[in-house]
Design a protein around this motif. Structure first.
Motif, short mmCIF file in Angstrom:
data_model
loop_
_atom_site.label_atom_id
_atom_site.label_comp_id
_atom_site.label_asym_id
_atom_site.label_seq_id
_atom_site.Cartn_x
_atom_site.Cartn_y
_atom_site.Cartn_z
N PRO A 80 0.81 -1.24 0.00
CA PRO A 80 0.00 0.00 0.00
C PRO A 80 0.83 1.28 0.00
CG PRO A 80 -0.01 -1.00 2.18
CD PRO A 80 0.77 -1.91 1.30
N ILE A 81 2.14 1.16 0.06
CA ILE A 81 2.99 2.35 0.09
C ILE A 81 3.22 2.83 -1.33
CG2 ILE A 81 5.17 3.34 0.90
CD1 ILE A 81 3.53 2.23 3.16
N ASP A 82 2.67 4.00 -1.65
CA ASP A 82 2.83 4.49 -3.02
C ASP A 82 4.08 5.37 -3.17
OD1 ASP A 82 2.16 6.83 -1.74
OD2 ASP A 82 0.12 6.90 -2.50
N GLU A 83 4.30 5.78 -4.38
CA GLU A 83 5.51 6.57 -4.67
C GLU A 83 5.50 7.91 -3.95
OE1 GLU A 83 8.37 5.98 -6.46
OE2 GLU A 83 7.70 3.90 -6.44
N GLU A 84 4.31 8.50 -3.83
CA GLU A 84 4.24 9.81 -3.17
C GLU A 84 4.65 9.69 -1.70
OE1 GLU A 84 0.85 12.39 -4.00
OE2 GLU A 84 0.80 12.90 -1.85
N THR A 85 4.22 8.62 -1.07
CA THR A 85 4.60 8.43 0.33
C THR A 85 6.10 8.23 0.45
OG1 THR A 85 2.46 7.42 0.78
CG2 THR A 85 4.22 7.00 2.36
N LEU A 86 6.65 7.46 -0.47
CA LEU A 86 8.10 7.27 -0.45
C LEU A 86 8.83 8.60 -0.63
CD1 LEU A 86 8.53 4.00 -2.56
CD2 LEU A 86 9.16 4.34 -0.17
N PHE A 87 8.27 9.43 -1.49
CA PHE A 87 8.88 10.74 -1.70
C PHE A 87 8.81 11.58 -0.42
CE2 PHE A 87 7.89 15.23 -2.61
CZ PHE A 87 9.14 15.63 -3.08
N ARG A 88 7.67 11.56 0.25
CA ARG A 88 7.53 12.34 1.49
C ARG A 88 8.52 11.86 2.57
NH1 ARG A 88 2.62 15.31 1.79
NH2 ARG A 88 1.21 14.85 0.07
N TRP A 89 8.81 10.59 2.55
CA TRP A 89 9.76 10.07 3.53
C TRP A 89 11.19 10.49 3.22
CZ3 TRP A 89 7.93 4.25 3.80
CH2 TRP A 89 6.71 4.19 4.50
N ASP A 90 11.44 10.78 1.98
CA ASP A 90 12.81 11.08 1.55
C ASP A 90 13.10 12.57 1.72
OD1 ASP A 90 15.27 11.26 0.43
OD2 ASP A 90 14.72 10.34 -1.48
N ALA A 91 13.54 12.92 2.89
CA ALA A 91 13.70 14.35 3.20
C ALA A 91 14.74 15.02 2.31
CB ALA A 91 14.07 14.52 4.66
N GLN A 92 15.75 14.30 1.93
CA GLN A 92 16.77 14.92 1.09
C GLN A 92 16.22 15.24 -0.29
OE1 GLN A 92 20.51 12.83 1.05
NE2 GLN A 92 20.75 12.95 3.27
N SER A 93 15.36 14.39 -0.79
CA SER A 93 14.73 14.69 -2.09
C SER A 93 13.76 15.85 -1.95
CB SER A 93 14.00 13.45 -2.62
OG SER A 93 14.90 12.43 -2.90
N VAL A 94 13.03 15.86 -0.87
CA VAL A 94 12.07 16.96 -0.65
C VAL A 94 12.80 18.30 -0.57
CG1 VAL A 94 10.42 17.93 1.01
CG2 VAL A 94 10.36 15.49 0.47
N ALA A 95 13.97 18.27 0.07
CA ALA A 95 14.70 19.53 0.25
C ALA A 95 15.15 20.12 -1.07
CB ALA A 95 15.91 19.29 1.15
N LEU A 96 15.23 19.28 -2.10
CA LEU A 96 15.67 19.78 -3.40
C LEU A 96 14.51 20.31 -4.24
CD1 LEU A 96 18.19 16.91 -4.28
CD2 LEU A 96 18.71 19.19 -3.41
N GLN A 97 13.32 20.19 -3.75
CA GLN A 97 12.15 20.60 -4.52
C GLN A 97 11.90 22.09 -4.41
OE1 GLN A 97 10.47 18.39 -6.48
NE2 GLN A 97 12.17 17.05 -5.85
N PRO A 98 11.10 22.62 -5.34
CA PRO A 98 10.71 24.04 -5.23
C PRO A 98 9.98 24.31 -3.92
CG PRO A 98 10.12 23.14 -7.37
CD PRO A 98 10.57 21.99 -6.53
#
Lengths: 115, 524
Positions: B438-456
């Protein structure tokens, strides 16, 4: 939680290629995993994002394993069966589980003279 | 003005359950006299409780007045009840000594006290001497009451000023709100500007802009971000190289991004980490060679400071285990020769030092009470957990601490429900494929703080408030999530802890406010 790294005899900092090598059929170490667990390990460890999350948890469980004696005090309770959950994360025979391969610890730090 | 309002409000709400025996004892004449003296208080004239209160207050303020009432009651008993006309005479004289408000109200008396004469109809012929005595007594009583009348809440003056005071308060509140909004917009613009332009560090090694969270500082021959300087969570494009020369705007590569995932949460700790001034040189020594280095390091610290350091270790451990840090920061922490408290704790946290963690747990077990431990769990949730993004590590960490703190599963899940308005996810099993389904890609993205930090900025703010990353942004949902997030950051929620922890929440709250303001402008 199963510790696939330990079962596969590889480090939690192992690269994808090393993991794939360990997971290959007829590997020397895969016999320690059931077919179901081996299948799960492949699906999780060969998926980069899943592996990252899983690795974080493995590292953390190794830390908790060494700190679980804190649960043996009168202050604590154990409502999550930590002994069972952490049983595969004893890394006392290994080096530090922290992944410091990307850093170069400063060797000339002062040794404390006063506690 | 506020004081006046409070006084008036207290007067309106202070109808006490005071016995009216005293009022009944004084006899009909004095009752009329008191009633007439109280005439200006139109809205109280029929309140027996108020008159009783009046007499009680009079007794308290001017104890000498009570004997007059007693004497009056005695006269009534001996010579019969005074006539209504005598009472009118005495009250008329009272008007001459009562405050001006009483005089002004005299003309309305017949209409406002229609029932009093009939209720106090005398049963015998009045005695002239008694009448005179009553008149004197009433005058004396009115003089005794007069000073207190000045203090009576709800006087006509108050009634006039009340709406005016309310109006002024309303205008003040509106002005403050407008100012706050303007200030928030300004902060957003500054943050955006910082994301575009590089602040050049001061060659002297001092912070380029103190107290803005963007400071950089030279250390030895290298120019490094000071772990003790507060850092703005959105200064994620500020980069410097090892020669101390600004490298300009980041290209987005992880190497150049300083703010990083850590900025979202752990930078909070940086803002209030005790400075070097609070730590002696001996405390700052490195204890890395000792298995119990963290414990030794804190052995001479005060209990409060020890708890604060342990709090910070928990926070950093929880963040770093989830890779909520800038990879460059990790390299610098192990490369630098700095020995300040913040750097040392970061090292222990990066190294996943189980003995440090165990010692921190022991400190909390022995040096804190049940409420403090419970509040610290709230603090961890508020600082590190974002809605729809409780990572498996966070989940496990909170559960382990809840057990180590003696709270247990049920209390933890109650606290989580209160904080996020939803059930806490069950214990994660990332070793099972079925758990991942049930873990989708968006959830994985939210967990990945380093990737989030690179976003607008917008994406980072959406993640911060747990909002959908795609589709039109619903303002109501945004505000609801914002309110819930800010609700987790009330300083009162950690009032059993210290200023250190309260400041962490305040800083975290400002991040949510910044996100709200930015998203409000987007949706406007």
């Amino acid at each position: 939680m199963r510790n696939y790294f330990k079962a596969l005899n590889i480090s939690s900092a192992a690269k994808r290629e090393e993991i794939a090598h360990a997971l290959r059929p007829n590997s020397d170490v895969t016999h320690s995993l059931s077919e179901k667990h081996l299948s799960d390990a492949q699906e999780i460890l060969m998926h980069d994002k899943r592996r990252q999350v899983y690795t974080n948890n493995v590292n953390f469980f190794q830390t908790l394993h060494e700190a679980k004696h804190c649960l043996a005090t009168p202050f604590a309770v154990d409502t999550h069966q930590w002994d069972y959950r952490l049983e595969e994360f004893d890394c006392s025979e290994h080096e530090s589980h922290a992944n410091l391969s990307d850093v170069e610890p400063n060797s000339d730090v002062e040794i404390p003279k006063q506690l | 003005m506020v004081l006046l309002l409070l006084t008036a409000a207290a007067g309106f709400t202070s109808q006490p359950a005071i016995s009216e025996d005293l009022f009944e004892d004084i006899g009909a004449s004095a009752q009329i006299a008191i009633t007439r003296i109280c005439q200006p208080l139109q809205f109280f004239k029929s309140s027996q409780a108020y008159r009783a209160c009046l007499l009680q207050q009079l007794k308290n303020i001017n104890p000498s007045a009570e004997p007059f009432f007693r004497q009056l009651a005695s006269l009534n008993a001996e010579q019969g009840t005074a006539q209504n006309t005598a009472a009118s005479t005495s009250s008329a004289q009272t008007q001459t000594t009562a405050p001006s408000e009483s005089n002004a109200a005299t003309t309305t008396e017949p209409a406002t006290l229609p029932a009093q004469p009939s209720q106090l109809e005398p049963s015998s012929t009045p005695n002239p001497n008694t009448t005179n005595d009553l008149a004197k007594l009433s005058t004396t009583v009115s003089e005794a009451i007069a000073p207190w009348l000045e203090k009576i809440p709800g006087k006509p003056l108050s009634l006039v000023l009340l709406p005016l005071a309310l109006l002024i308060l309303l205008l003040t509140a509106i002005a403050l709100r407008l100012r706050r909004k303007a200030s928030a917009r300004k902060r957003v613009k500054i943050a955006e500007a910082k994301a575009t332009f590089q602040l050049r560090p001061d060659p002297a090694g001092k912070p380029a802009k103190p107290n803005t969270g963007t400071a950089t500082r030279a250390t030895g021959t290298s120019h490094q971000e000071s772990p003790n300087q507060p850092r703005h969570p959105h200064d994620n494009t500020e980069t410097t190289n090892d020669t101390g020369v600004s490298t300009g705007v980041s290209t987005g590569a992880s190497k150049g991004v300083i703010a990083s995932a850590e900025a979202e949460t752990v930078a909070v700790a940086n803002t209030t980490t005790p400075s070097q001034n609070q730590v002696s040189e001996s405390e700052l020594a490195i204890f890395e060679t000792s298995r119990h280095g963290f414990e030794n390091w804190l052995s001479s610290a005060t209990p409060q400071r020890r708890r604060e350091m342990c709090s910070e270790l928990f926070i950093l451990t929880m963040a770093y285990t989830d890779n909520r840090f800038d990879p460059e920061l990790k390299k610098r922490i192990f490369k630098t020769k700095e020995r300040d408290a913040n750097t040392l704790i970061k090292r222990w946290a990066f190294k996943h030092d189980s003995q440090a963690l165990a010692y921190a747990i022991r400190v909390f077990q022995t040096d804190t009470n049940k409420d403090q431990r419970s509040q610290f769990i709230d603090l961890l949730m508020a600082l590190l957990v974002t809605e729809k993004a409780l990572t498996p590590v966070q989940n496990n960490f909170l559960r382990f601490l809840s057990d180590a703190f003696g709270m247990g599963r049920e209390q933890l899940e109650r606290q989580y429900l209160r904080a996020f308005g939803e059930q806490m996810p069950s214990m994660p099993r990332p070793d099972k494929l079925t758990w991942w389904e049930p873990i989708d890609e968006e959830t994985l993205f939210r967990w990945d703080a380093q990737s989030v930090a690179l976003q607008p900025t917008k994406i980072r703010y959406l993640v911060l408030l747990g909002l959908p990353l795609q589709g039109k942004l619903d303002q109501e949902s945004m505000l609801a999530n914002y309110r819930r997030a800010v609700g987790r950051c009330h300083r009162e929620r950690v009032n059993q802890l210290g200023e250190f922890e309260q400041e962490l929440l305040t800083t975290r709250r400002k991040q949510f406010e910044l996100a709200r303001d930015a998203l409000m402008e987007i949706t406007a």
